[in-house]
Design a protein around this motif. Structure first.
Motif, PDB file in Angstrom:
ATOM      1  N   SER A 186     -13.473 -56.442  -7.517  1.00 32.87           N
ATOM      2  CA  SER A 186     -12.567 -56.356  -6.155  1.00 32.87           C
ATOM      3  C   SER A 186     -13.462 -55.630  -4.981  1.00 32.87           C
ATOM      4  CB  SER A 186     -11.491 -55.100  -6.478  1.00 32.87           C
ATOM      5  OG  SER A 186     -10.698 -55.732  -7.588  1.00 32.87           O
ATOM      6  N   ALA A 187     -14.416 -54.742  -5.455  1.00 32.61           N
ATOM      7  CA  ALA A 187     -15.213 -54.095  -4.483  1.00 32.61           C
ATOM      8  C   ALA A 187     -16.087 -55.360  -3.590  1.00 32.61           C
ATOM      9  CB  ALA A 187     -16.220 -53.027  -4.964  1.00 32.61           C
ATOM     10  N   ALA A 188     -16.643 -56.080  -4.673  1.00 36.72           N
ATOM     11  CA  ALA A 188     -17.480 -57.093  -4.296  1.00 36.72           C
ATOM     12  C   ALA A 188     -16.642 -58.365  -3.233  1.00 36.72           C
ATOM     13  CB  ALA A 188     -18.332 -57.879  -5.298  1.00 36.72           C
ATOM     14  N   GLY A 189     -15.511 -58.219  -3.603  1.00 38.26           N
ATOM     15  CA  GLY A 189     -14.755 -59.220  -2.717  1.00 38.26           C
ATOM     16  C   GLY A 189     -14.519 -58.679  -1.552  1.00 38.26           C
ATOM     17  N   ILE A 190     -14.197 -57.384  -1.521  1.00 33.76           N
ATOM     18  CA  ILE A 190     -13.850 -56.715  -0.220  1.00 33.76           C
ATOM     19  C   ILE A 190     -15.052 -56.718   0.742  1.00 33.76           C
ATOM     20  CG2 ILE A 190     -13.313 -54.494   0.951  1.00 33.76           C
ATOM     21  CD1 ILE A 190     -11.727 -53.956  -1.512  1.00 33.76           C
ATOM     22  N   LEU A 191     -16.295 -56.346   0.304  1.00 33.96           N
ATOM     23  CA  LEU A 191     -17.413 -56.275   0.909  1.00 33.96           C
ATOM     24  C   LEU A 191     -17.666 -57.813   1.459  1.00 33.96           C
ATOM     25  CD1 LEU A 191     -19.742 -54.110  -1.010  1.00 33.96           C
ATOM     26  CD2 LEU A 191     -18.655 -53.696   1.003  1.00 33.96           C
ATOM     27  N   LEU A 192     -17.582 -58.715   0.819  1.00 33.96           N
ATOM     28  CA  LEU A 192     -17.778 -59.966   1.262  1.00 33.96           C
ATOM     29  C   LEU A 192     -16.650 -60.378   2.202  1.00 33.96           C
ATOM     30  CD1 LEU A 192     -19.277 -62.745   0.836  1.00 33.96           C
ATOM     31  CD2 LEU A 192     -17.410 -63.578  -0.752  1.00 33.96           C
ATOM     32  N   MET A 193     -15.725 -60.156   2.252  1.00 32.47           N
ATOM     33  CA  MET A 193     -14.538 -60.346   3.345  1.00 32.47           C
ATOM     34  C   MET A 193     -14.928 -59.401   4.563  1.00 32.47           C
ATOM     35  SD  MET A 193     -10.951 -60.248   1.026  1.00 32.47           S
ATOM     36  CE  MET A 193     -10.235 -60.518   2.670  1.00 32.47           C
ATOM     37  N   LEU A 194     -15.647 -58.319   4.422  1.00 31.79           N
ATOM     38  CA  LEU A 194     -15.723 -57.379   5.735  1.00 31.79           C
ATOM     39  C   LEU A 194     -16.884 -58.180   6.323  1.00 31.79           C
ATOM     40  CD1 LEU A 194     -15.502 -54.225   4.361  1.00 31.79           C
ATOM     41  CD2 LEU A 194     -13.882 -55.003   5.939  1.00 31.79           C
ATOM     42  N   GLY A 195     -17.848 -58.835   5.638  1.00 33.17           N
ATOM     43  CA  GLY A 195     -19.076 -59.550   6.170  1.00 33.17           C
ATOM     44  C   GLY A 195     -18.545 -60.577   7.036  1.00 33.17           C
ATOM     45  N   VAL A 196     -17.503 -61.464   6.368  1.00 35.56           N
ATOM     46  CA  VAL A 196     -17.250 -62.769   7.167  1.00 35.56           C
ATOM     47  C   VAL A 196     -16.540 -62.222   8.426  1.00 35.56           C
ATOM     48  CG1 VAL A 196     -15.724 -64.582   6.874  1.00 35.56           C
ATOM     49  CG2 VAL A 196     -17.172 -64.008   4.659  1.00 35.56           C
ATOM     50  N   VAL A 197     -15.512 -61.354   8.260  1.00 41.39           N
ATOM     51  CA  VAL A 197     -14.878 -60.695   9.505  1.00 41.39           C
ATOM     52  C   VAL A 197     -15.721 -60.258  10.643  1.00 41.39           C
ATOM     53  CG1 VAL A 197     -13.293 -59.343  10.341  1.00 41.39           C
ATOM     54  CG2 VAL A 197     -12.768 -60.086   8.270  1.00 41.39           C
ATOM     55  N   ALA A 198     -17.028 -59.504  10.248  1.00 42.59           N
ATOM     56  CA  ALA A 198     -17.770 -59.153  11.360  1.00 42.59           C
ATOM     57  C   ALA A 198     -18.876 -60.296  11.807  1.00 42.59           C
ATOM     58  CB  ALA A 198     -19.014 -58.121  10.444  1.00 42.59           C
ATOM     59  N   VAL A 199     -19.122 -61.250  11.006  1.00 44.51           N
ATOM     60  CA  VAL A 199     -19.945 -62.638  11.703  1.00 44.51           C
ATOM     61  C   VAL A 199     -18.917 -63.210  12.470  1.00 44.51           C
ATOM     62  CG1 VAL A 199     -20.737 -64.659  10.828  1.00 44.51           C
ATOM     63  CG2 VAL A 199     -21.563 -62.622   9.611  1.00 44.51           C
ATOM     64  N   SER A 200     -17.736 -63.353  11.985  1.00 42.49           N
ATOM     65  CA  SER A 200     -16.689 -64.152  13.007  1.00 42.49           C
ATOM     66  C   SER A 200     -16.533 -63.362  14.391  1.00 42.49           C
ATOM     67  CB  SER A 200     -15.389 -64.354  12.011  1.00 42.49           C
ATOM     68  OG  SER A 200     -15.359 -64.806  11.156  1.00 42.49           O
ATOM     69  N   ARG A 201     -16.498 -62.269  14.288  1.00 43.81           N
ATOM     70  CA  ARG A 201     -16.298 -61.608  15.667  1.00 43.81           C
ATOM     71  C   ARG A 201     -17.580 -61.622  16.302  1.00 43.81           C
ATOM     72  NH1 ARG A 201     -13.472 -55.555  13.851  1.00 43.81           N
ATOM     73  NH2 ARG A 201     -11.408 -56.495  13.477  1.00 43.81           N
ATOM     74  N   ARG A 202     -18.631 -61.657  15.920  1.00 45.11           N
ATOM     75  CA  ARG A 202     -20.076 -61.634  16.856  1.00 45.11           C
ATOM     76  C   ARG A 202     -20.043 -63.057  17.427  1.00 45.11           C
ATOM     77  NH1 ARG A 202     -23.330 -59.307  19.778  1.00 45.11           N
ATOM     78  NH2 ARG A 202     -25.427 -60.300  19.702  1.00 45.11           N
ATOM     79  N   ILE A 203     -19.661 -63.955  16.421  1.00 47.35           N
ATOM     80  CA  ILE A 203     -19.692 -65.592  16.911  1.00 47.35           C
ATOM     81  C   ILE A 203     -18.682 -65.400  18.290  1.00 47.35           C
ATOM     82  CG2 ILE A 203     -19.065 -67.905  16.558  1.00 47.35           C
ATOM     83  CD1 ILE A 203     -20.188 -67.169  13.691  1.00 47.35           C
ATOM     84  N   ARG A 204     -17.491 -64.965  18.059  1.00 41.65           N
ATOM     85  CA  ARG A 204     -16.718 -64.905  19.065  1.00 41.65           C
ATOM     86  C   ARG A 204     -17.041 -64.362  20.314  1.00 41.65           C
ATOM     87  NH1 ARG A 204     -12.697 -64.417  14.896  1.00 41.65           N
ATOM     88  NH2 ARG A 204     -12.628 -62.134  15.676  1.00 41.65           N
ATOM     89  N   SER A 205     -17.921 -63.149  20.051  1.00 38.74           N
ATOM     90  CA  SER A 205     -18.163 -62.519  21.439  1.00 38.74           C
ATOM     91  C   SER A 205     -19.391 -63.198  22.157  1.00 38.74           C
ATOM     92  CB  SER A 205     -18.855 -60.976  20.917  1.00 38.74           C
ATOM     93  OG  SER A 205     -19.266 -60.322  21.920  1.00 38.74           O
ATOM     94  N   VAL A 206     -20.112 -63.785  21.344  1.00 31.81           N
ATOM     95  CA  VAL A 206     -21.407 -64.585  22.141  1.00 31.81           C
ATOM     96  C   VAL A 206     -20.803 -65.661  22.687  1.00 31.81           C
ATOM     97  CG1 VAL A 206     -23.360 -65.952  21.623  1.00 31.81           C
ATOM     98  CG2 VAL A 206     -23.062 -63.607  20.557  1.00 31.81           C
ATOM     99  N   ARG A 207     -19.953 -66.385  22.323  1.00 23.60           N
ATOM    100  CA  ARG A 207     -19.171 -67.786  22.844  1.00 23.60           C
ATOM    101  C   ARG A 207     -18.587 -67.109  24.149  1.00 23.60           C
ATOM    102  NH1 ARG A 207     -15.583 -70.831  18.893  1.00 23.60           N
ATOM    103  NH2 ARG A 207     -17.660 -71.080  17.887  1.00 23.60           N
ATOM    104  N   ALA A 208     -17.996 -65.875  24.059  1.00 30.18           N
ATOM    105  CA  ALA A 208     -17.117 -65.583  25.405  1.00 30.18           C
ATOM    106  C   ALA A 208     -18.187 -65.261  26.410  1.00 30.18           C
ATOM    107  CB  ALA A 208     -16.273 -64.204  24.928  1.00 30.18           C
ATOM    108  N   GLN A 209     -19.244 -64.718  25.902  1.00 28.30           N
ATOM    109  CA  GLN A 209     -20.233 -64.409  27.037  1.00 28.30           C
ATOM    110  C   GLN A 209     -20.879 -65.545  27.885  1.00 28.30           C
ATOM    111  OE1 GLN A 209     -23.009 -61.754  25.241  1.00 28.30           O
ATOM    112  NE2 GLN A 209     -21.695 -60.075  25.159  1.00 28.30           N
ATOM    113  N   LEU A 210     -20.978 -66.511  26.897  1.00 30.47           N
ATOM    114  CA  LEU A 210     -21.546 -68.045  27.543  1.00 30.47           C
ATOM    115  C   LEU A 210     -20.635 -68.514  28.439  1.00 30.47           C
ATOM    116  CD1 LEU A 210     -23.152 -69.301  24.167  1.00 30.47           C
ATOM    117  CD2 LEU A 210     -24.407 -68.474  26.129  1.00 30.47           C
ATOM    118  N   MET A 211     -19.183 -68.448  27.858  1.00 32.27           N
ATOM    119  CA  MET A 211     -18.282 -69.077  28.818  1.00 32.27           C
ATOM    120  C   MET A 211     -18.227 -68.464  29.943  1.00 32.27           C
ATOM    121  SD  MET A 211     -17.139 -71.697  27.323  1.00 32.27           S
ATOM    122  CE  MET A 211     -15.849 -71.908  28.158  1.00 32.27           C
TER     123      MET A 211
END
Length: 469
Positions: free
Chosen positions: A429-454
């Motif tokens: 369960s812990a490994a699954g939670i950490l994996l999900m948090l990493g995915v969320v962080a990466v997703s947010r970083r990608i959306r932030s970079v994309r907003a700045q470019l626009m």
């Protein structure tokens, strides 16, 4: 009368007297003399001839049983007629109500489930099948009728057990099962000889027959089996005639030649008997003519009963030896044992009188040895008599058993359940939670970079538009 005339008359009288004497029988002439007067003829009564005894009329049915004299059976009857021997006829059933068989059948049973409990109801889908068991029984042990009339069996003082089978589709019980149970029942009810006048036209047999036939042999019961007939589709012998240890009977005609239609061939044939122009009693009491080794087998079984009765000290295998060693060679027999004739044609008179050395092994084969070789999956020596025994193997001692577990509440976790269930579940369960948090962080970083470019692209576009205006 003158002297000359008297002389003539005297001479004439003398001539007449001489003539009269010449005409008399010789004995009378010798008796007549000058001193004795001639005898006076008298009449004597004619002698009355003694009446010639009229021979008893020969019954045509009895006289048609040529095998009784031809195979030494009548001669053997001077010693024994089979008393004290019991023969089981396992067949389609021996009909009741037949005078020649009423005192012969002493018991019976049914294995088909559709016959009567005494085995006296003939079974079968055809007339010949229903008649078969009664024919066989009459050949082996019919008592005959008064005044030497009617069919008489080879062993007319032996007892018969009637065991009925359902051939073909008559019974729902498998044929193999019926035969196996019939053999065991016959042995348990005192049979010394079992007659099987049927074939399966297959060389192999069900394993239940291994146990049944072994049971018979182990209890010193002789099993006589018909070889089968070419006219019935049997080109070579089939089970039960292929089972080691049984006495297989082939068939010959009245001249001693192998029957073309009413017999077959095979290496297991042990002896031959008559198989043509036989007489048997049918279920209605009528005498029928029939042919086949189904008739040769009970004739040989009857001779075996005569041997057992005359030589009660012999066991079954030595009775077989008496039969085959005293058999007469067939006219066309090749070698000591021929695939058509076996060891020769049965001779009842010789079989009951011959003095032979005892044997220890059945000349017809050893079923137990066959079973060891053919029913075993591991046999290093197919021709050996002894089953190999593996060497013993030393095995380590088993560990001590676990102590019994103490009773506990199923709601309270144990150390085993924490170790084997809870901890792995938490880790996953812990490994699954950490994996999900990493995915969320990466997703947010990608959306932030994309907003700045626009935003940067929009600012440049607005400057260009103002300049052009």
């Amino acid at each position: 009368m003158t002297r000359g005339a008297r002389g003539i008359v005297g001479a004439a009288v003398a001539v007449l007297l001489l003539a009269a004497v010449a005409l008399l029988p010789a004995s009378a002439a010798l008796a007549v003399t000058d001193e004795t007067p001639a005898p006076v003829a008298t009449t004597s009564p004619s002698p009355t001839p003694s009446p010639t005894p009229t021979p008893d009329p020969v019954d045509p049915i009895r006289s048609s049983q040529y095998w009784l004299e031809q195979y030494g059976i009548e001669e053997a009857w001077e010693t024994t007629r089979g008393e004290g021997v019991t023969i089981a006829v396992i067949d389609s059933g021996v009909a009741g109500g037949i005078p020649e068989l009423e005192n012969a059948v002493v018991g019976g049973t049914d294995m088909s489930g559709v016959g009567t409990s005494d085995g006296r109801t003939p079974l079968g889908s055809t007339i010949s099948t229903r008649s078969h068991g009664t024919w066989v029984a009459s050949l082996v042990g019919s008592r005959g009728l008064a005044d030497d009339a009617g069919v008489i069996g080879v062993a007319p003082e032996a007892d018969i057990l009637s065991v009925s089978l359902g051939f073909g589709a008559v019974s729902d019980v498998s044929f193999s099962e019926q035969v196996a149970e019939a053999i065991v029942w016959s042995v348990d009810n005192g049979a010394d000889i079992i007659n099987l006048s049927f074939t399966t036209n297959q060389t192999q047999w069900d394993e239940s027959w291994d146990r049944a036939f072994s049971y018979a042999f182990d209890h010193d019961v002789l099993v006589v089996v018909a070889a089968g007939n070419r006219a019935g589709g049997t080109d070579v012998v089939g089970a039960p005639a292929t089972i080691p240890g049984v006495l297989v009977v082939g068939g010959v005609d009245e001249n001693g030649n192998a029957s073309e239609a009413a017999s077959t061939q095979g290496s297991t044939i042990g002896i031959s008997g008559p198989s043509e122009n036989l007489r048997g009693i049918g279920p209605s009491g009528v005498v029928d003519e029939w042919s086949g080794t189904s008739g040769a087998a009970p004739i040989v079984a009857g001779v075996a009963a005569l041997v057992m009765s005359a030589k009660p000290e012999l066991d079954a295998i030595n009775v077989i030896n008496q039969l085959i060693q005293t058999a007469d060679p067939a006219p066309r027999q090749s070698g000591d044992r021929d695939p058509l004739y076996g060891f020769g044609i049965v001779d009842a008179a010789e079989a009951i009188t011959a003095q032979l050395p005892r044997i220890e092994e059945n000349p017809m084969g050893d079923l137990s040895r066959w079973i060891r070789i053919n029913r075993s999956a591991t046999s290093d020596d197919p021709g050996g008599d002894i089953t190999p025994t593996p060497d013993p193997v030393d095995l380590p001692a088993l560990p001590p058993p676990d102590p019994p577990a103490q009773a506990a509440s199923p709601l309270i976790p144990t150390a085993d359940s924490l170790r084997e269930v809870t901890l792995p579940l938490v880790a996953i369960s812990a490994a699954g939670i950490l994996l999900m948090l990493g995915v969320v962080a990466v997703s947010r970083r990608i959306r932030s970079v994309r907003a700045q470019l626009m935003r940067g692209r929009s600012h440049d576009n607005s400057k260009e538009i103002t300049f052009r205006a």
